[in-house]
Scaffold this motif. Structure first.
Motif: not given
Length: 376
Positions: A191-192, A214-216, A220-223
């Motif tokens: 999750d970064g 992928q869900a994680t 992370a990419a959106a947040t």
């Protein structure tokens, strides 16, 4: 030699009439007998995931090796943490201390001065001290339940500063400044939690991060901003051009690979790291085996003895179960618990790589730390 078991075979066997009858019999036995039988069954299941190797005799197993030299690795704020803490003011710390709950306040009093900067960052983020987010670039965002690995506790707020320090300080130990790197990859980012701390400390570096979950990665990419996240496959290659990275770090990734997978991904790292660039990875070694054998891991003696003997003889041991609990639900033929020695790594990585830093047990007195430099 056991025949190969296809996916779902065990589940079909145990859900059959005979399998259900056997489970019923297990429930009627004494707890001690049931525990021994279940341990034997789990060990047999693990063998389906492990490579076929010559069987070692009882005398060849390392049953009682002496304890290795114990070393303490206290929590000390490193380079990345110090850069972020420099943005905190005395007023920030005063507000933070005024907001601590009883448990966090007691922990603050227990730790020594060298560790307090790490706690200060976590606590300032967790208790949302005004102005800290703007000055540090940190965020209080946490992944939802079931996404990633970061727990929703105060000591995880803002990112994994301990591991961010490991990444920055390991590079400094070989004479390199992470702030001068153009493009860095967090390989296996989950999750970064590590890269978010590094991106805040070194905003001028180009940060990439990838993970097969992928869900994680989507969360992370959106947040988390200032980082390029992408989903990676469980097999190479990565969707990036050759020689893209100055530095790649992989924390807790080579700790899980089967030997063939470890070699495949070492080959991919050679493709994506430029000549003169570096690869940091952590691995299970003899110190980790001691942890698995003791109260932390609680592994059965026969598995510990076999793993120690395989490390001594072959330099690599892959156990067909994920995590110290040896979960079979999360394991595959290429993903479980892996152990290797520095000799094994040098045999397979050099001369294309040079081993420029090795510290056994450095990560939480468990994982070994390796830094490799790309040579050719």
């Amino acid at each position: 030699m056991l025949p190969a078991m296809s996916s779902g075979t065990y589940e079909r066997l145990t859900s059959s009439a005979a399998g259900m009858a056997f489970k019923k019999l297990l429930r009627q036995l004494t707890p001690d007998v049931t525990t021994r039988l279940q341990r034997t069954i789990r060990a047999a299941r693990r063998t389906w995931l492990e490579p076929v190797t010559p069987i070692l005799s009882y005398e060849q197993l390392l049953w009682h090796p002496p304890p290795r030299r114990h070393r303490e690795w206290p929590l000390v704020a490193g380079t990345a943490t110090q850069k972020l803490v420099a943005h905190l003011t005395d007023e920030d710390l005063a507000v933070m201390l005024s907001r601590l709950n009883a448990e966090d306040a007691a922990y603050w009093e227990r730790v020594d001065d060298a560790a307090q900067p790490v706690l200060a960052l976590h606590y300032c983020v967790h208790y949302q001290v005004p102005g800290v987010f703007e000055r540090t670039g940190l965020s209080s965002a946490q992944p939802p339940a079931g996404v990633g690995v970061t727990p929703h506790v105060s000591l995880a707020a803002g990112g994994a500063f301990y591991y961010a320090d490991v990444v920055a300080d390991a590079l400094a130990a070989v004479g390199e400044d992470i702030a001068q790197k153009i493009r860095v990859l967090d390989f296996g980012c989950s999750d970064g939690r590590v890269v978010r701390a590094l991106a805040a400390a070194y905003p001028n570096v180009g940060w990439d991060a990838c993970d097969p979950d992928q869900a994680t990665v989507i969360w992370a990419a959106a947040t988390l901003h200032g980082i390029r996240f992408f989903t990676s496959s469980i097999e190479p290659p990565l969707p990036v051009p050759g020689g893209r990275y100055d530095y790649v770090y992989a924390i807790g990734i080579w700790t899980q690979y089967s030997e063939p997978a470890a070699l495949r991904w070492l080959g991919e790292m050679r493709r994506i790291v430029r000549i003169g660039g570096h690869l940091l990875l952590t691995a299970h070694g003899y110190r980790s085996l001691e942890m698995h054998a003791g109260g932390w891991g609680g592994w059965p003696p026969e598995l510990v003895a076999d793993t120690a003997a395989r490390l001594y003889a072959d330099g690599y041991k892959f156990v067909g179960g994920y995590g110290k609990q040896l979960s079979l639900q999360l394991a595959t033929r290429d993903w479980g618990e892996a152990f290797f020695t520095p000799e094994w790594l040098c045999d397979h990585a050099c001369p294309e790589w040079a081993l420029v830093e090795y510290t056994p047990g450095y990560i939480e007195n468990n994982h070994d730390l390796y830094v490799l430099e790309r040579r050719a």
